[in-house]
Design a protein around this motif. Structure first.
Motif, PDB file in Angstrom:
ATOM      1  N   ASN A  89       0.850  -1.110  -0.099  1.00  0.00           N
ATOM      2  CA  ASN A  89       0.099  -0.048   0.065  1.00  0.00           C
ATOM      3  C   ASN A  89       0.862   1.100   0.141  1.00  0.00           C
ATOM      4  N   ARG A  90       1.856   1.170   0.775  1.00  0.00           N
ATOM      5  CA  ARG A  90       3.064   2.376   0.673  1.00  0.00           C
ATOM      6  C   ARG A  90       3.410   2.386  -0.700  1.00  0.00           C
ATOM      7  N   GLN A  91       3.979   1.460  -1.226  1.00  0.00           N
ATOM      8  CA  GLN A  91       4.337   1.798  -2.603  1.00  0.00           C
ATOM      9  C   GLN A  91       3.333   2.167  -3.504  1.00  0.00           C
ATOM     10  N   ASP A  92       2.188   1.637  -3.487  1.00  0.00           N
ATOM     11  CA  ASP A  92       1.014   2.257  -4.306  1.00  0.00           C
ATOM     12  C   ASP A  92       0.713   3.376  -4.181  1.00  0.00           C
ATOM     13  N   GLU A  93       0.884   4.162  -2.962  1.00  0.00           N
ATOM     14  CA  GLU A  93       0.748   5.410  -2.339  1.00  0.00           C
ATOM     15  C   GLU A  93       1.771   6.346  -2.989  1.00  0.00           C
ATOM     16  N   GLY A  94       2.894   5.843  -3.108  1.00  0.00           N
ATOM     17  CA  GLY A  94       4.034   6.625  -3.541  1.00  0.00           C
ATOM     18  C   GLY A  94       4.355   6.711  -5.137  1.00  0.00           C
ATOM     19  N   ARG A  95       3.587   5.930  -5.739  1.00  0.00           N
ATOM     20  CA  ARG A  95       3.502   5.991  -7.175  1.00  0.00           C
ATOM     21  C   ARG A  95       2.485   6.781  -7.583  1.00  0.00           C
ATOM     22  N   LYS A  96       1.210   6.979  -6.827  1.00  0.00           N
ATOM     23  CA  LYS A  96       0.114   8.114  -7.166  1.00  0.00           C
ATOM     24  C   LYS A  96       0.718   9.521  -6.798  1.00  0.00           C
TER      25      LYS A  96
END
Length: 97
Positions: A89-96
């Motif tokens: 989830n942190r990685q996904d938020e970082g990409r967004k």
């Protein structure tokens, strides 16, 4: 073993966990090398029939077992799962962002 489903259950755990009982999966190869001696087809067939005969009658059928067979997730695996979800989830938020 003719006991009811409520008398037995499985636990899905991480490979290093020792929960007692007998593992359903065992390593057969490591680093491209066979860990056990090769068995012939008849021996494998016989072993499979023996293992199936140990299952409760209710889960040997094609029809869904009633009551269903109990399978639990070990606390260690559940915790690891939550940890991995947080990382993803942190990685996904970082990409967004």
């Amino acid at each position: 073993m003719d006991e009811g489903i409520e008398d037995g259950y499985d636990v899905i755990a991480r490979a290093h966990e020792d929960l007692g009982g007998r593992p359903l999966l065992v390593p057969v190869m490591r680093d491209g090398e066979r860990l056990r001696q090769r068995v012939d087809l008849e021996t494998a067939r016989s072993r499979a029939q023996e293992e199936i005969s140990q299952l409760p009658l209710q889960i040997r059928s094609i029809a869904p077992a009633r009551p269903s067979y109990r399978v639990e997730i070990s606390p260690t695996l559940a915790s690891y799962h939550e940890q991995i979800k947080r990382v993803v989830n942190r990685q996904d938020e970082g990409r967004k962002g």
